[in-house]
Scaffold this motif. Sequence first.
Motif, PDB file in Angstrom:
ATOM      1  N   HIS A  24     -91.393 -61.227  44.146  1.00 11.93           N
ATOM      2  CA  HIS A  24     -90.390 -60.065  44.479  1.00 11.93           C
ATOM      3  C   HIS A  24     -89.921 -60.136  45.833  1.00 11.93           C
ATOM      4  O   HIS A  24     -89.360 -59.451  46.146  1.00 11.93           O
ATOM      5  CB  HIS A  24     -91.787 -58.850  44.069  1.00 11.93           C
ATOM      6  CG  HIS A  24     -91.714 -57.839  42.678  1.00 11.93           C
ATOM      7  ND1 HIS A  24     -90.686 -57.029  43.357  1.00 11.93           N
ATOM      8  CD2 HIS A  24     -93.013 -57.730  42.473  1.00 11.93           C
ATOM      9  CE1 HIS A  24     -91.058 -57.237  41.517  1.00 11.93           C
ATOM     10  NE2 HIS A  24     -92.294 -57.021  41.529  1.00 11.93           N
ATOM     11  N   VAL A  50     -91.231 -47.599  38.948  1.00 10.24           N
ATOM     12  CA  VAL A  50     -92.450 -47.557  39.034  1.00 10.24           C
ATOM     13  C   VAL A  50     -92.967 -49.275  38.730  1.00 10.24           C
ATOM     14  O   VAL A  50     -91.974 -49.400  38.094  1.00 10.24           O
ATOM     15  CB  VAL A  50     -92.835 -46.321  38.498  1.00 10.24           C
ATOM     16  CG1 VAL A  50     -94.258 -46.842  37.619  1.00 10.24           C
ATOM     17  CG2 VAL A  50     -92.710 -45.352  38.714  1.00 10.24           C
ATOM     18  N   CYS A  52     -94.744 -52.445  40.500  1.00  7.46           N
ATOM     19  CA  CYS A  52     -94.936 -53.276  42.047  1.00  7.46           C
ATOM     20  C   CYS A  52     -94.023 -53.349  43.115  1.00  7.46           C
ATOM     21  O   CYS A  52     -94.566 -53.135  44.190  1.00  7.46           O
ATOM     22  CB  CYS A  52     -95.001 -55.107  41.950  1.00  7.46           C
ATOM     23  SG  CYS A  52     -97.351 -55.023  41.055  1.00  7.46           S
ATOM     24  N   HIS A  69     -90.883 -43.606  36.474  1.00  9.03           N
ATOM     25  CA  HIS A  69     -90.973 -44.428  35.161  1.00  9.03           C
ATOM     26  C   HIS A  69     -90.033 -45.495  34.809  1.00  9.03           C
ATOM     27  O   HIS A  69     -89.756 -44.463  33.060  1.00  9.03           O
ATOM     28  CB  HIS A  69     -92.410 -44.857  34.852  1.00  9.03           C
ATOM     29  CG  HIS A  69     -92.748 -46.411  34.316  1.00  9.03           C
ATOM     30  ND1 HIS A  69     -92.463 -47.277  34.660  1.00  9.03           N
ATOM     31  CD2 HIS A  69     -93.186 -46.900  32.866  1.00  9.03           C
ATOM     32  CE1 HIS A  69     -92.762 -48.366  34.255  1.00  9.03           C
ATOM     33  NE2 HIS A  69     -93.576 -47.732  32.646  1.00  9.03           N
ATOM     34  N   GLY A  93     -88.741 -53.461  37.826  1.00  3.95           N
ATOM     35  CA  GLY A  93     -89.517 -54.295  36.522  1.00  3.95           C
ATOM     36  C   GLY A  93     -88.934 -54.410  35.502  1.00  3.95           C
ATOM     37  O   GLY A  93     -88.590 -53.049  34.609  1.00  3.95           O
ATOM     38  N   ASP A  94     -89.429 -55.303  34.183  1.00  2.00           N
ATOM     39  CA  ASP A  94     -89.107 -55.464  32.821  1.00  2.00           C
ATOM     40  C   ASP A  94     -90.271 -54.391  32.612  1.00  2.00           C
ATOM     41  O   ASP A  94     -89.691 -53.734  31.428  1.00  2.00           O
ATOM     42  CB  ASP A  94     -89.864 -57.026  32.813  1.00  2.00           C
ATOM     43  CG  ASP A  94     -90.772 -57.153  32.906  1.00  2.00           C
ATOM     44  OD1 ASP A  94     -92.159 -56.874  32.775  1.00  2.00           O
ATOM     45  OD2 ASP A  94     -91.025 -58.091  34.027  1.00  2.00           O
ATOM     46  N   GLY A  95     -91.720 -54.067  32.470  1.00  3.19           N
ATOM     47  CA  GLY A  95     -91.994 -52.997  32.253  1.00  3.19           C
ATOM     48  C   GLY A  95     -90.781 -51.751  32.237  1.00  3.19           C
ATOM     49  O   GLY A  95     -90.922 -50.427  31.292  1.00  3.19           O
ATOM     50  N   ASP A  96     -90.686 -51.189  33.664  1.00  3.24           N
ATOM     51  CA  ASP A  96     -89.919 -50.441  34.156  1.00  3.24           C
ATOM     52  C   ASP A  96     -88.641 -50.392  32.958  1.00  3.24           C
ATOM     53  O   ASP A  96     -87.767 -49.056  32.487  1.00  3.24           O
ATOM     54  CB  ASP A  96     -89.480 -50.170  34.836  1.00  3.24           C
ATOM     55  CG  ASP A  96     -89.032 -48.643  36.113  1.00  3.24           C
ATOM     56  OD1 ASP A  96     -89.623 -48.208  35.716  1.00  3.24           O
ATOM     57  OD2 ASP A  96     -87.906 -49.175  36.476  1.00  3.24           O
ATOM     58  N   ASN A 122     -91.315 -60.678  35.217  1.00  2.00           N
ATOM     59  CA  ASN A 122     -92.067 -61.095  34.943  1.00  2.00           C
ATOM     60  C   ASN A 122     -92.974 -61.582  34.640  1.00  2.00           C
ATOM     61  O   ASN A 122     -94.019 -61.751  33.958  1.00  2.00           O
ATOM     62  CB  ASN A 122     -92.767 -60.657  36.293  1.00  2.00           C
ATOM     63  CG  ASN A 122     -93.574 -59.275  36.539  1.00  2.00           C
ATOM     64  OD1 ASN A 122     -93.040 -59.128  35.160  1.00  2.00           O
ATOM     65  ND2 ASN A 122     -94.210 -59.281  37.672  1.00  2.00           N
ATOM     66  N   ILE A 124     -94.891 -58.990  32.433  1.00  2.00           N
ATOM     67  CA  ILE A 124     -96.277 -58.671  32.809  1.00  2.00           C
ATOM     68  C   ILE A 124     -95.710 -57.153  33.468  1.00  2.00           C
ATOM     69  O   ILE A 124     -94.560 -56.861  34.088  1.00  2.00           O
ATOM     70  CB  ILE A 124     -97.070 -59.384  32.944  1.00  2.00           C
ATOM     71  CG1 ILE A 124     -98.232 -59.106  32.406  1.00  2.00           C
ATOM     72  CG2 ILE A 124     -97.097 -59.775  34.269  1.00  2.00           C
ATOM     73  CD1 ILE A 124     -99.455 -60.071  32.528  1.00  2.00           C
ATOM     74  N   TYR A 125     -97.001 -56.968  32.948  1.00  2.00           N
ATOM     75  CA  TYR A 125     -96.695 -55.742  33.884  1.00  2.00           C
ATOM     76  C   TYR A 125     -98.147 -55.361  35.203  1.00  2.00           C
ATOM     77  O   TYR A 125     -99.565 -55.983  34.865  1.00  2.00           O
ATOM     78  CB  TYR A 125     -97.511 -54.635  33.155  1.00  2.00           C
ATOM     79  CG  TYR A 125     -96.594 -53.131  31.865  1.00  2.00           C
ATOM     80  CD1 TYR A 125     -95.167 -54.123  31.339  1.00  2.00           C
ATOM     81  CD2 TYR A 125     -96.872 -51.977  32.047  1.00  2.00           C
ATOM     82  CE1 TYR A 125     -94.296 -53.138  30.963  1.00  2.00           C
ATOM     83  CE2 TYR A 125     -96.304 -51.478  30.733  1.00  2.00           C
ATOM     84  CZ  TYR A 125     -94.580 -52.510  30.128  1.00  2.00           C
ATOM     85  OH  TYR A 125     -93.794 -51.658  29.558  1.00  2.00           O
ATOM     86  N   GLY A 126     -97.475 -55.840  36.287  1.00  2.00           N
ATOM     87  CA  GLY A 126     -98.247 -56.306  37.366  1.00  2.00           C
ATOM     88  C   GLY A 126     -98.626 -55.472  37.617  1.00  2.00           C
ATOM     89  O   GLY A 126    -100.265 -55.008  37.828  1.00  2.00           O
ATOM     90  N   MET A 127     -98.531 -53.797  38.429  1.00  2.00           N
ATOM     91  CA  MET A 127     -98.789 -52.463  38.366  1.00  2.00           C
ATOM     92  C   MET A 127     -99.937 -52.130  38.012  1.00  2.00           C
ATOM     93  O   MET A 127    -101.201 -51.861  38.254  1.00  2.00           O
ATOM     94  CB  MET A 127     -98.087 -51.584  39.260  1.00  2.00           C
ATOM     95  CG  MET A 127     -98.990 -50.599  39.978  1.00  2.00           C
ATOM     96  SD  MET A 127     -97.935 -49.202  40.107  1.00  2.00           S
ATOM     97  CE  MET A 127     -97.675 -48.900  42.167  1.00  2.00           C
ATOM     98  N   THR A 128    -100.384 -52.382  36.863  1.00  2.00           N
ATOM     99  CA  THR A 128    -101.376 -51.619  35.950  1.00  2.00           C
ATOM    100  C   THR A 128    -102.473 -52.636  35.554  1.00  2.00           C
ATOM    101  O   THR A 128    -103.171 -52.217  34.977  1.00  2.00           O
ATOM    102  CB  THR A 128    -100.722 -51.064  35.313  1.00  2.00           C
ATOM    103  OG1 THR A 128     -99.562 -51.523  34.573  1.00  2.00           O
ATOM    104  CG2 THR A 128     -99.715 -49.662  35.535  1.00  2.00           C
TER     105      THR A 128
HETATM  106  C1  LIG Z   1     -95.103 -42.429  32.623  1.00  2.00           C
HETATM  107  C2  LIG Z   1     -94.946 -43.608  33.234  1.00  2.00           C
HETATM  108  N1  LIG Z   1     -96.315 -44.100  32.245  1.00  2.00           N
HETATM  109  C3  LIG Z   1     -96.527 -45.329  33.191  1.00  2.00           C
HETATM  110  C4  LIG Z   1     -96.888 -46.084  34.171  1.00  2.00           C
HETATM  111  C5  LIG Z   1     -97.582 -46.265  34.827  1.00  2.00           C
HETATM  112  N2  LIG Z   1     -97.526 -47.870  34.650  1.00  2.00           N
HETATM  113  C6  LIG Z   1     -96.624 -47.566  36.491  1.00  2.00           C
HETATM  114  S1  LIG Z   1     -96.504 -49.182  37.071  1.00  2.00           S
HETATM  115  C7  LIG Z   1     -96.452 -49.431  35.070  1.00  2.00           C
HETATM  116  C8  LIG Z   1     -95.910 -50.742  34.526  1.00  2.00           C
HETATM  117  C9  LIG Z   1     -94.545 -51.454  34.938  1.00  2.00           C
HETATM  118  O1  LIG Z   1     -94.457 -52.942  34.939  1.00  2.00           O
HETATM  119  P1  LIG Z   1     -93.531 -53.735  35.921  1.00  2.00           P
HETATM  120  O2  LIG Z   1     -91.900 -52.395  35.392  1.00  2.00           O
HETATM  121  O3  LIG Z   1     -92.862 -54.980  34.853  1.00  2.00           O
HETATM  122  O4  LIG Z   1     -93.160 -53.839  36.787  1.00  2.00           O
HETATM  123  P2  LIG Z   1     -95.109 -55.373  37.582  1.00  2.00           P
HETATM  124  O5  LIG Z   1     -95.377 -54.360  38.297  1.00  2.00           O
HETATM  125  O6  LIG Z   1     -94.725 -56.298  37.327  1.00  2.00           O
HETATM  126  O7  LIG Z   1     -93.750 -55.279  38.641  1.00  2.00           O
HETATM  127  C10 LIG Z   1     -96.956 -48.432  34.038  1.00  2.00           C
HETATM  128  C11 LIG Z   1     -96.657 -48.777  32.712  1.00  2.00           C
HETATM  129  C12 LIG Z   1     -96.169 -44.769  35.257  1.00  2.00           C
HETATM  130  N3  LIG Z   1     -96.349 -44.436  36.682  1.00  2.00           N
HETATM  131  N4  LIG Z   1     -95.678 -43.716  34.418  1.00  2.00           N
END
Ligand SMILES: Cc1ncc(C[n+]2csc(CCOP(=O)(O)OP(=O)(O)O)c2C)c(N)n1
Lengths: 245, 355
Positions: A24, A50, A52, A69, A93-96, A122, A124-128
């Motif tokens: 990052h 939302v 890392c 998010h 991020g990829d989760g986002d 990456n 994966i979900y990093g932050m959670t």
């Molecule tokens: C509405 C909502 N759902 C769930 C979350 C919890 N949350 C925070 S970060 C995250 C995943 C982020 O993963 P990614 O986008 O891949 O970024 P990375 O942390 O890997 O850089 C989640 C599910 C949130 N903040 N808001």
Amino acid sequence: MTVVFEKPKALSEVPFHYCPGCTHGIIHRLVAEAIDDLNIQDKAIGVAPVGCSVFAYNYFACDMHEAAHGRAPAVATGIKRVLPDNIVFTYQGDGDLASIGAAEIVHAAARNENITVIFVNNAIYGMTGGQMAPTTLIGQVTTTSPYGRDPKLAGYPIKISEMLATLDGAYYVERVSVHDVKHIKQAKKAIKKAFENQVNNKGFSLIEVLSTCPTNWGMSPSESLDWVKDNMIPVYPLGVKKEGK
Amino acid sequence: MEKVLMKGNEAIAEAAIQAGCRYFFGYPITPQNEIPAYMAKKLPKIGGTFLQAESEVSAINMVYGAAGAGARVMTSSSSPGISLKQEGISYIAGAELPCVIVNIVRGGPGLGGIQPAQSDYFQAVKGGGHGDYHLIVYAPSTLQEMVSLTMGAFDVADLYRNPVMILGDGMLGQMMEPVEFIKPPARELPKKEWATTGCDGTRETNIINSLYIDPAELEKKVEELYKKYELIKEQEVSYEEYNCENADIIVTAYGTTSRIVKSVIEMAKEEGINVGLIRPITLWPFPYEPISKYADKDHVKVFLSVEMSKGQMIEDVKLGVNGKKDVYFYGRTGGMVPTPDDILAEIRNIMKGVQ
Ligand SMILES: Cc1ncc(C[n+]2csc(CCOP(=O)(O)OP(=O)(O)O)c2C)c(N)n1
Ligand code: SF4
């Protein structure tokens, strides 16, 4: 004394919170260098995600807007429609971007919204704490795919860049990686081009950057870089997926 | 100024434009579709932007971005769509940005129906999204009032840096009445120095955000928000008092129901029952004070809350009455609109009991 290397102006004087070996930080630097090179810091407005990189709003030395998010492309659309002469970018991020915000990114691309998207994949979900992402590889172990991602149960990885490249609206989509110096240089060029496109009113540009998560992958930083090369790139091939004329 | 015959939804849209709203982000849902259609037609001709988002979630987040960039911006929807907007509304309230949100309420829960209802009262005034926050909520009862409240809403939003909701219902949205576009007196508004407009180095960079990882900091932030809400409660409460001076029974009702109650007041007079009406114009901040004042009067025997819901506003009425008098309830739901006869029959019954 001549200065040969210094911090880009577009980065604030704040230490990053990223884990050791997390790429990052490199990607932040490339974005800041692109902003410096194009001299657009005054006009730049970033949208932080939302994940890392949630504190990206503290790291970039320009006006910043934090989004919910996945909603960064919608927030960026709102900003860009009000301020079409500013340079609006999202960092996601990829989760986002690929999970909760899948609709927002598809439609921003379909509208050819004149914004720049930095998409950090990456796998994966990093932050959670290391849950499965839409980009998690088949067989990859995460806290929510503890036996390895099984496509019968959890579906297949989403190739966002290839998918967005099918949209008539998207102007420029490229996948890059930052696992070694050569690829970092290529990534730099792509990111700069993605901003340049916006300056030249070309429209929607997205750069997918393959990135590491040593912490949640359970690897050393150098093993992580190898894992990107050996496991991610074969699934997520690098290169330009679409470029408008 | 000339009166024009307009549909409620179109009157809201025109009022917003005349109040300087130049950005509208929305998604279709009945019975408010005339608002986005009007905006789509008018805004591009005056240098504004209408955008049909891919969902309500996106629409409100576009509003979030545009409000952050310093624009006068509005969105509109109806009940199920407003539920989807709650995520963004909470963020906008948390980041203290001004915008106007219109909810032309239909019956629920779930997909419900498309006929008028007031069943989103709790959602509008008690939160809706997550966290400690309030919207300023206006409940117009005529099209003229829809115009004046919508026009004023943009100033109020800017003044307090707070989202403002216009809570109408399908009846008000769809009916036609003559309206005049008279601007309420302008408020003195602070400059939007907090907006993310790009920093040319003449100021610190602006950050629009609602994240406070340190609990002590977040608590401080919420305390600050609540200081603002106290100020709004002092400054912005608005209501109408009608025939209350010698009333035997005070009816509380807002929006469409309050219009029906006004007819009931005349009908009841003929039967020798003196009915008063307290009509909240702001649902938040709620007009507890006049309710409390009449709860203390000997001539007032009882209160009756009339709603197109299963009894949501009655909780606030009871807070105002504070146990001093009995509070009765009459309500229809599902999109059913009470008739004057229904309400009068209820009043007759109640009055029999208290005499
Ligand atoms: C509405 C909502 N759902 C769930 C979350 C919890 N949350 C925070 S970060 C995250 C995943 C982020 O993963 P990614 O986008 O891949 O970024 P990375 O942390 O890997 O850089 C989640 C599910 C949130 N903040 N808001
Ligand atoms: S958890 Fe993973 S993605 Fe997040 S900072 Fe650490 S290494 Fe990077």
